[in-house]
Design a protein around this motif. Structure first.
Motif, PDB file in Angstrom:
ATOM      1  N   SER A 167      -3.306   4.373 -11.474  1.00 14.58           N
ATOM      2  CA  SER A 167      -3.934   3.423 -10.550  1.00 14.58           C
ATOM      3  C   SER A 167      -3.506   3.755  -9.136  1.00 14.58           C
ATOM      4  O   SER A 167      -2.445   4.375  -8.919  1.00 14.58           O
ATOM      5  N   GLU A 218      -4.831  -4.952  -7.485  1.00 16.05           N
ATOM      6  CA  GLU A 218      -5.445  -3.823  -8.173  1.00 16.05           C
ATOM      7  C   GLU A 218      -4.773  -2.486  -7.859  1.00 16.05           C
ATOM      8  O   GLU A 218      -5.124  -1.462  -8.468  1.00 16.05           O
ATOM      9  N   TYR A 219      -3.802  -2.482  -6.882  1.00 12.77           N
ATOM     10  CA  TYR A 219      -3.106  -1.255  -6.501  1.00 12.77           C
ATOM     11  C   TYR A 219      -1.642  -1.362  -6.912  1.00 12.77           C
ATOM     12  O   TYR A 219      -0.770  -1.667  -6.117  1.00 12.77           O
ATOM     13  N   GLY A 221       0.101   1.116  -8.970  1.00 13.49           N
ATOM     14  CA  GLY A 221       0.312   2.359  -9.714  1.00 13.49           C
ATOM     15  C   GLY A 221       1.704   2.952  -9.626  1.00 13.49           C
ATOM     16  O   GLY A 221       1.847   4.181  -9.599  1.00 13.49           O
TER      17      GLY A 221
END
Length: 248
Positions: A167, A218-219, A221
């Motif tokens: 991600s 959503e970020y 990673g």
């Protein structure tokens, strides 16, 4: 007739002789004293006499009593500055002083990384807990909370290295709840992990806290494995303590 004429003359001679024999010390007998004469006019002033000789020196008199002290006079005007004198000879070398105490410079440093169990997706606002300690001698970093707490005032350098996989990643470096710096790395479904690194200087006082925090849901990673790591590092650059030149 002739004898009668000579008698008066003889009588006068007898009287004259008698008077002359009776004179003593210019004193005239009462029979010959006349009336006092009229006083004469005052005589003219005589010419000045010659200067007299110097008299002998007088004897020294006894010393008089000491008088009272007079008032202090006003200060005089400053005199002109004199010429610079010659340089003096070097003085003797002084004795060696006693050894002083050895000052110890303050220290603060840590480094930690994510273990494989911490690579699960994190929520926005969560502190990233780099739980595997590499160095933390002063104990200023807490792996349970992921936060560094300042003990020594001064300037610190913090660096974050992230392995990005599965991600995209965006995180912030936080000081006391305020963002100091933000970092972002996009992940494009590559077969191999990417990396994201960043660092900054921060001034801290005792009690301040610094940590890494997720910025977007959503970020997330962050990745760590046996072959690659994500690390959080910080250390003191110089101290603000003023009580010693060593700490300045």
């Amino acid at each position: 007739m002739r004898s009668l004429q000579t008698r008066p003359l003889s009588l006068l001679l007898v009287i004259a002789v008698h008077c002359s024999n009776s004179l003593e010390d210019n004193k005239i007998p009462s029979l010959c004293t006349g009336s006092p004469g009229i006083p004469g006019s005052p005589g003219l002033h005589g010419s000045p006499g010659q200067p007299g000789r110097d008299g002998r020196d007088g004897r020294d008199a006894q010393a008089g009593e000491k008088g009272e002290r007079g008032d202090r006079g006003e200060p005089g005007h400053p005199g002109e500055r004199g010429l610079m004198g010659d340089r003096g000879d070097p003085g003797e070398k002084g004795e060696r002083g006693t050894p002083g105490e050895c000052a110890v410079a303050p220290k603060s440093a840590f480094s930690a990384k994510l273990s494989e169990s911490r690579t699960n997706p994190l929520a926005v606002g969560d502190a990233v807990r780099f739980d595997k300690i590499i160095l933390n001698e002063q104990g200023d970093y807490n792996p349970e909370t992921g936060r560094f707490t300042c003990r020594v005032p001064g300037v610190y350098y913090f660096a974050v290295h992230a392995t990005v996989y599965r991600s995209s990643l965006q995180f912030d470096l936080i000081k006391n709840g305020h963002t100091v710096a933000s970092y972002f790395q996009i992940f494009g479904n590559w077969s191999k992990p990417a990396s994201l690194s960043g660092g900054t200087l921060v001034h801290l006082i005792p009690g301040d806290q610094v940590w890494v925090q997720m910025a977007l849901g959503e970020y997330t990673g962050f990745y760590s494995s046996s072959k690659t790591d994500s690390t959080f590092t910080g250390f003191l650059v110089y101290s603000d303590w003023k009580n010693s030149a060593v700490f300045a």
